[in-house]
Design an enzyme around this catalytic site. Structure first.
Site, PDB file in Angstrom:
ATOM      1  N   HIS A 186     -11.740 -42.693   1.798  1.00 48.82           N
ATOM      2  CA  HIS A 186     -11.502 -43.917   2.480  1.00 48.82           C
ATOM      3  C   HIS A 186      -9.901 -43.604   1.486  1.00 48.82           C
ATOM      4  O   HIS A 186      -9.635 -43.482   0.547  1.00 48.82           O
ATOM      5  CB  HIS A 186     -11.884 -45.218   1.634  1.00 48.82           C
ATOM      6  CG  HIS A 186     -12.914 -45.613   2.867  1.00 48.82           C
ATOM      7  ND1 HIS A 186     -13.669 -46.687   2.470  1.00 48.82           N
ATOM      8  CD2 HIS A 186     -13.342 -45.552   3.705  1.00 48.82           C
ATOM      9  CE1 HIS A 186     -14.683 -46.696   2.864  1.00 48.82           C
ATOM     10  NE2 HIS A 186     -14.316 -46.309   4.389  1.00 48.82           N
ATOM     11  N   CYS A 282     -12.097 -50.681  -4.062  1.00 42.87           N
ATOM     12  CA  CYS A 282     -13.851 -51.185  -3.184  1.00 42.87           C
ATOM     13  C   CYS A 282     -14.020 -52.551  -3.487  1.00 42.87           C
ATOM     14  O   CYS A 282     -14.723 -53.156  -2.508  1.00 42.87           O
ATOM     15  CB  CYS A 282     -14.641 -49.931  -3.602  1.00 42.87           C
ATOM     16  SG  CYS A 282     -13.541 -48.692  -3.043  1.00 42.87           S
ATOM     17  N   ALA A 544       0.749  10.842   9.892  1.00 41.60           N
ATOM     18  CA  ALA A 544       0.074  10.849   9.077  1.00 41.60           C
ATOM     19  C   ALA A 544      -1.321  11.764   9.694  1.00 41.60           C
ATOM     20  O   ALA A 544      -1.396  13.089   9.542  1.00 41.60           O
ATOM     21  CB  ALA A 544      -0.614  10.752   8.244  1.00 41.60           C
TER      22      ALA A 544
END
Ligand code: NAD
Length: 720
Positions: A186, A282, A544
């Site tokens: 929240h 809360c 190479a």
């Protein structure tokens, strides 16, 4: 008892005097509090582990702290709703308006009617969101009292689409912030606007875009970023009353910073509630949140509808589209879904995509278009074109191309983009208009370049379960843990050889991209045979592969190691230089073949057979060979020319060149990547297209199996 219970000092809200009266909070006694289920990471491992007595005493202490400077109204707890203690989630109050919460989790949805009944008795004007549009009240919406805007969270509980409703109903500017850490699910668990425009927050709880928004809105001096340890003690989950901050627990360092900014900190332990994922903020809902003086409805949330069609479920396409939307900061709603019922039938879906801004929506739409999504006919627009003002530089928001066939809409007509490749830009020119893909370096002043994602669509081949169930898009791990993966490599080689044989018979084009490891692992002879037998129509590599092939052909060694005996040869470390010198003396590889200096090997076969090759230079090259192109732009052009119309590309243990080739190759070309390193294989074959196959194995062994299989198909037994 139901509804709200008044306690001393609480007046009727309709006559509340915001200037002089004490603030009022709603709380719910923890008589029935417990951790009964798991809907956030804090609850995990804590089911039925909280102590009701301790919770009651902690709640009482918080209540007393509040009562010193505020009034508290209580709501009675209800059986089966243990989270009712967290009244912040009952809804959002601003002035006399109350937006009721719609809980995401079924476990809390029973709280909705209880809150509604209680709130109605208080005389609030009530607003209800459409069903199935989650919004978890003041837990996810926090007013900045100084600036008069509302910070609103989304990402875990509340849906982004709720924000425009709230902006309209409360006549507020709503700033959407995306939460990305499930511990801070929240907004009020990681974010707390303070008096005077200060902000207490945990930046890591938010995505990069949201952090940028926060930084634009709140000056650096007023942003108090908390450490992870403080955040984990819910330092941001604070009740603020003027300059007073009531909080579970904070570090001495954070306390010092807050006090330095003129705040008074009151700590009140709330450990029992932390087990459920909540603390001070809360447990309270401010019922007297004053309406900001000058505010107007504003939300930057933008939405677009699009269509997705194909084997949406069995190919995982829908899943990928929705995951991408969420990961990029957006949210989605599936408006319609038609499921194809037979194995061969396709499904289609209408999806509404929402994002916190035009910028984020554009980014998501770009990704959706890449997946083959199209916007509905009503929303179709022409592509936006911007003019190049500096040669070699595209306009800022240019569309960057992918490997997939792309179409752009110009003058109401869809045009297929020519020369499709990855990481290019699209230029529209001519009458009638045509679209082509090009690179920055070829842009000229005045060129019209496609920008943004409007009027652009990608044509994707439908991936079915059948295709995905075979080799396509999958890796074959040779060293797989205990699995007989050798047989799987054989299986995939069978399929590749079948394909190569078919392409050769149809006069198609196979391009091979080998690295020098092919020589070190003893695969030179096999690759030379593939050239000789007509399985290679172009060869792309670096210095190479040329050097080592020629060293082996001329001296029987690779980097001084005798390939037959497997032992180092005296003075062998200079062999490759001698090989380079010899070719330089001849002027080119072709001339060395002509002069009889080079008489075997991969490049000898290429010259004999007239197979074109391109060697791209690099910083580490010795020599280089006269054929090595040290002008890299020219080398890229050579590669692109030789790759044109390829049917299959065989990438053999050369990461550098294979990545270059992958970027130049449009979807539709079959691509086989062989490398011993699974990470390289994944990177190269994970193009999201159905035609790429990754094989994790030793390249020498792979070539050996491949040539054996091809010879079997030709009915031969030995190298001709
Ligand atoms: P690279 O690192 O790009 O690719 C080599 C790949 O081979 C790696 O992905 C590795 O995982 C894989 N590999 C290693 N052993 C393997 C095995 N047994 N089987 C299968 N895969 C295996 O390197 P590169 O392509 O060799 O060279 C990069 C650049 O350096 C090129 O331009 C090359 O020409 C240049 N180079 C020049 C010289 C020289 O001039 N003497 C020498 C070496 C490299």
């Amino acid at each position: 008892m139901c509804g709200f219970r008044r306690i001393a000092g609480a007046g009727s809200l309709l006559y509340f005097d915001y200037m002089s009266a004490r603030p009022r909070f709603l709380m719910c006694p923890p008589d029935l509090f417990d951790v009964d289920y798991v809907i956030n990471p804090w609850m995990e491992g804590n089911v039925n582990k909280s102590s009701r007595e301790l919770a009651a005493s902690q709640w009482e202490t918080l209540n007393k702290s509040l009562a010193k400077c505020a009034d508290v109204t209580l709501i009675d707890p209800r059986p089966g709703l243990p989270d009712m203690v967290f009244t912040a989630n009952a809804g959002l109050v601003v002035g006399e308006k109350f937006v009721l919460s719609r809980f995401l989790h079924q476990e809390r949805q029973g709280e909705e009617p209880v809150c509604e009944k209680g709130v109605k008795q208080q005389g609030f004007e009530i607003f209800e969101l459409p069903p199935d549009l989650p919004f978890e009240g003041a837990g996810d919406a926090l007013l900045d009292r100084q600036n008069g805007w509302l910070w609103a969270g989304y990402g875990f509980r509340s849906e982004l689409d709720s924000h425009p409703y709230i902006a309209k109903w409360l006549k507020l500017e709503v700033i959407s912030l995306r939460l990305i850490d499930p511990r801070f699910y929240h907004l009020d668990t990681g974010f707390c606007p303070l008096e005077g425009g200060w902000l207490l927050y945990y930046p890591q709880a938010f995505d990069a875009y949201s952090n940028r928004v926060i930084e634009q809105r709140v000056s650096q001096e007023k942003r108090i970023a908390v450490s992870e340890a403080d955040a984990a003690h819910f330092a941001c989950n604070a009740v603020t009353i003027g300059k007073r901050i009531i909080v579970n627990q904070i570090s001495a360092e954070l306390r010092g910073r807050l006090e330095g900014a003129g705040f008074e900190v009151v700590e009140t332990p709330l450990g029992e509630f932390m087990k459920s994922g909540g603390a001070a903020k809360c447990l309270t809902l401010c019922l007297t949140e004053p309406e900001p003086a000058k505010s107007k409805a504003l939300s930057t949330v933008r939405s677009r509808e699009l269509k997705l069609e194909g084997h949406l479920l069995d190919s995982g396409l829908l899943d990928r589209a929705l995951e991408l939307t969420v990961q990029s900061g957006g949210s989605f709603q599936i408006l319609h879904f038609n499921l194809g019922k037979q194995r061969q039938s396709t499904s289609n879906a209408d999806i509404k995509i929402s994002a916190p801004s035009d910028e984020v929506l554009d980014k998501i739409m770009g990704q959706m278009i890449e997946l083959g999504a199209v916007v509905g006919p009503k929303q179709e627009n022409d592509a936006e074109l911007k003019t190049v003002t500096q040669p070699g530089v595209a306009p800022d928001d240019f569309l960057s191309t992918t490997i997939y066939p792309t179409e752009v809409r110009v003058g109401g007509e869809w045009l297929r983009v020519q020369n499709q490749r990855m990481d290019g830009v699209v230029v529209v020119e001519g009458k009638p208009p045509a679209a082509r893909c090009t690179l920055f370096r070829y842009l000229k002043t005045g060129d019209k370049v496609v920008v943004g994602s409007k009027g652009v669509r990608t044509v994707r081949k439908t991936e079915s379960r059948d295709v995905r169930g075979t080799q396509a898009g999958h890796e074959f791990s040779f060293m797989g843990a205990g699995v007989s993966s050798e047989r799987r490599v054989e299986l995939v080689v069978d399929q590749i050889s079948w394909e190569m044989h078919r392409i050769r018979e149809q006069n198609g084009k196979i391009v091979v991209v080998p690295g020098p490891v092919v020589i070190h692992t003893g695969g030179a002879e096999e690759l030379a045979w593939l050239v000789r037998a007509g399985y290679v129509q172009a060869l792309l590599g670096g210095n190479a592969i040329g050097v080592h092939d020629i060293e082996q052909s001329m001296m029987g060694t690779s980097l001084g190691v005798d390939l037959k005996a497997g032992t180092s040869v005296e003075g062998g470390h200079r062999h490759h230089l001698r090989a380079i010198n010899a070719i330089r003396g001849c002027g080119s590889i072709a001339k060395a073949v002509e002069q009889g200096v080079l008489t075997s090997g991969i490049f000898y076969e290429c010259v004999r057979k007239g197979v074109p090759f391109s060697l791209a230079g690099s910083i580490r090259d010795d020599g280089p060979l006269p054929d090595t192109q040290m002008d890299l732009i020219k080398a890229q052009e050579d590669y692109a020319r030789l790759l044109k119309d390829a049917d299959l590309i065989l990438m053999l243990s050369s990461m550098l060149h294979s990545i270059g080739v992958g970027n130049m190759t449009p979807a539709g070309v079959k691509l086989v990547c062989v490398d011993i390193n699974p990470a390289v294989v994944t990177k190269l074959s994970d193009r999201g297209s159905v035609e790429s196959v990754g094989v994790v194995t030793d390249v020498g062994l792979f070539l050996n199996l491949l040539t054996q299989q091809l010879k079997k198909m030709e009915g031969r037994n030995a190298i001709a």
